[in-house]
Design a protein around this motif. Structure first.
Motif, PDB file in Angstrom:
ATOM      1  N   LYS A  60      22.043  26.998  71.188  1.00 47.22           N
ATOM      2  CA  LYS A  60      23.492  26.819  71.216  1.00 47.22           C
ATOM      3  C   LYS A  60      23.948  26.786  72.672  1.00 47.22           C
ATOM      4  O   LYS A  60      23.605  27.658  73.460  1.00 47.22           O
ATOM      5  CB  LYS A  60      24.198  27.939  70.457  1.00 47.22           C
ATOM      6  CG  LYS A  60      24.033  27.851  68.946  1.00 47.22           C
ATOM      7  CD  LYS A  60      24.911  28.856  68.234  1.00 47.22           C
ATOM      8  CE  LYS A  60      24.794  28.707  66.723  1.00 47.22           C
ATOM      9  NZ  LYS A  60      25.666  29.662  65.996  1.00 47.22           N
ATOM     10  N   ASN A  62      26.907  27.028  75.386  1.00 45.17           N
ATOM     11  CA  ASN A  62      28.235  27.604  75.548  1.00 45.17           C
ATOM     12  C   ASN A  62      28.922  26.989  76.764  1.00 45.17           C
ATOM     13  O   ASN A  62      28.390  27.038  77.875  1.00 45.17           O
ATOM     14  CB  ASN A  62      28.148  29.123  75.719  1.00 45.17           C
ATOM     15  CG  ASN A  62      27.624  29.804  74.473  1.00 45.17           C
ATOM     16  OD1 ASN A  62      28.221  29.701  73.410  1.00 45.17           O
ATOM     17  ND2 ASN A  62      26.513  30.493  74.591  1.00 45.17           N
ATOM     18  N   ALA A 186      23.073  20.125  66.022  1.00 47.70           N
ATOM     19  CA  ALA A 186      23.202  21.200  67.010  1.00 47.70           C
ATOM     20  C   ALA A 186      24.663  21.616  67.111  1.00 47.70           C
ATOM     21  O   ALA A 186      25.572  20.830  66.826  1.00 47.70           O
ATOM     22  CB  ALA A 186      22.685  20.753  68.372  1.00 47.70           C
ATOM     23  N   ASP A 187      24.882  22.853  67.515  1.00 48.02           N
ATOM     24  CA  ASP A 187      26.222  23.381  67.728  1.00 48.02           C
ATOM     25  C   ASP A 187      26.451  23.658  69.214  1.00 48.02           C
ATOM     26  O   ASP A 187      25.545  24.133  69.909  1.00 48.02           O
ATOM     27  CB  ASP A 187      26.436  24.685  66.960  1.00 48.02           C
ATOM     28  CG  ASP A 187      26.672  24.455  65.478  1.00 48.02           C
ATOM     29  OD1 ASP A 187      26.731  23.282  65.067  1.00 48.02           O
ATOM     30  OD2 ASP A 187      26.783  25.447  64.735  1.00 48.02           O
ATOM     31  N   GLU A 189      29.353  25.684  71.568  1.00 47.90           N
ATOM     32  CA  GLU A 189      30.518  26.570  71.500  1.00 47.90           C
ATOM     33  C   GLU A 189      31.375  26.383  72.730  1.00 47.90           C
ATOM     34  O   GLU A 189      30.883  26.446  73.862  1.00 47.90           O
ATOM     35  CB  GLU A 189      30.086  28.033  71.382  1.00 47.90           C
ATOM     36  CG  GLU A 189      31.274  28.970  71.205  1.00 47.90           C
ATOM     37  CD  GLU A 189      30.874  30.404  70.909  1.00 47.90           C
ATOM     38  OE1 GLU A 189      31.720  31.298  71.095  1.00 47.90           O
ATOM     39  OE2 GLU A 189      29.714  30.619  70.509  1.00 47.90           O
ATOM     40  N   ILE A 194      33.710  25.654  67.761  1.00 48.20           N
ATOM     41  CA  ILE A 194      32.383  25.082  67.553  1.00 48.20           C
ATOM     42  C   ILE A 194      32.478  23.567  67.424  1.00 48.20           C
ATOM     43  O   ILE A 194      33.228  23.035  66.603  1.00 48.20           O
ATOM     44  CB  ILE A 194      31.717  25.660  66.292  1.00 48.20           C
ATOM     45  CG1 ILE A 194      31.519  27.179  66.440  1.00 48.20           C
ATOM     46  CG2 ILE A 194      30.378  24.977  66.026  1.00 48.20           C
ATOM     47  CD1 ILE A 194      30.586  27.577  67.560  1.00 48.20           C
ATOM     48  N   ARG A 196      30.051  20.493  66.440  1.00 47.53           N
ATOM     49  CA  ARG A 196      28.750  20.248  65.807  1.00 47.53           C
ATOM     50  C   ARG A 196      28.361  18.779  65.948  1.00 47.53           C
ATOM     51  O   ARG A 196      29.111  17.882  65.553  1.00 47.53           O
ATOM     52  CB  ARG A 196      28.770  20.638  64.335  1.00 47.53           C
ATOM     53  CG  ARG A 196      27.429  20.398  63.608  1.00 47.53           C
ATOM     54  CD  ARG A 196      27.395  21.142  62.286  1.00 47.53           C
ATOM     55  NE  ARG A 196      27.496  22.586  62.523  1.00 47.53           N
ATOM     56  CZ  ARG A 196      27.839  23.474  61.589  1.00 47.53           C
ATOM     57  NH1 ARG A 196      28.098  23.074  60.357  1.00 47.53           N
ATOM     58  NH2 ARG A 196      27.919  24.749  61.888  1.00 47.53           N
TER      59      ARG A 196
END
Length: 269
Positions: A60, A62, A186-187, A189, A194, A196
């Motif tokens: 993930k 960020n 995939a995500d 943030e 979020i 995606r």
């Protein structure tokens, strides 16, 4: 998992008195399942979410800060005669002019080679094979100055399916500004929101928005993204459904002979 039968223990038994009611055959089946799947994959299977073509352990990313301008692209199919490289360069130039903070790529970076239709596909390839398409993609994306976060799609996955080679991961590893987020989904943030990225392997539906609607409907409550970016079918569409901003991302590939035969429009951009 449906082949396993477990006899329930007597409800009056103490926890320490429970007996293993699995037969030798059931134990053998359980052992083979544990050899094939990780604990995380078994958890997904039991929930009915499936594991096919999904990287369950994708990282993930960020992004910090309240405001971001993000460029989005998908389905470049580098290695196809229907994919002008100038379209990639025009996109990179536009992203630079707009001063985007990063670019998200929703898969099908390369055209790939599918063994089952190689006899016809070979005539539509500008670069043939893993090495040639990898080199072409690296050359194309070396012209991009922004950071790119990228998943792989079904065409990229052809090389992994037939030869165990993850071409998008290798392309990203060769370029300092590209980050590989895994296969298919995939995500990211962004300050608690979020985003995606998704590719998929299904086909086009009868209406432009239908696939997008069904994908959003499939999200489990509490696990929905705020923004959903879907590649694969070469269509552009935006809907706001179940509090999700959902976008079908257009392609950087012209209408192919396959799409012409299927009477499928190609939304490019």
């Amino acid at each position: 998992l449906s082949g396993i039968t477990v006899k329930p223990y007597n409800q009056g038994e103490n926890e320490g008195e429970k007996t293993n009611n699995l037969s030798a055959q059931d134990n053998k089946l359980l052992s083979s399942i544990k050899e094939r799947y990780t604990d995380k994959e078994i958890e997904y299977l039991l929930k009915g979410q499936g594991v096919h073509n999904i990287n369950l352990d994708y990282p993930k990313i960020n992004l910090t800060g309240k405001h971001h301008k993000i460029g989005v692209m998908s389905d470049g199919h580098i290695g196809s005669i229907y994919s002008p490289r100038d379209w990639h360069f025009a996109a990179f130039k536009k992203f630079e002019e707009e001063k985007v903070d990063c670019i998200l790529h929703c898969g099908d970076v390369v055209e790939g080679v599918k063994i089952s239709r190689f006899g016809t596909q070979i005539w539509e390839l500008s670069e043939i094979g893993y090495k040639a398409q990898k080199a072409a993609a690296i050359e194309v994306f070396s012209h991009c100055k922004q950071k790119i976060y990228c998943i792989s799609g079904n065409h990229d996955f052809f090389f992994q399916e037939y030869a165990g080679a993850d071409i998008v991961e290798d392309i990203c590893n060769a370029l300092p500004n590209m980050t590989y987020l895994g296969n298919n989904q995939a995500d990211i943030e962004l300050d608690g929101a979020i985003i995606r990225l998704f590719h998929g392997g299904d086909g086009s539906s009868y209406a432009t928005s239908y696939r997008l609607q069904k994908l959003v409907e499939s999200f489990t409550g509490g696990k929905k993204p705020n923004i959903f970016l879907a590649g694969h079918v070469h269509k552009m569409c935006y809907i706001f459904e179940r509090m999700v901003h959902a976008v079908r991302v257009p392609a950087l590939q012209m209408q192919t002979s396959f799409m012409q035969k299927k009477r499928l429009a190609a939304h490019t951009g």
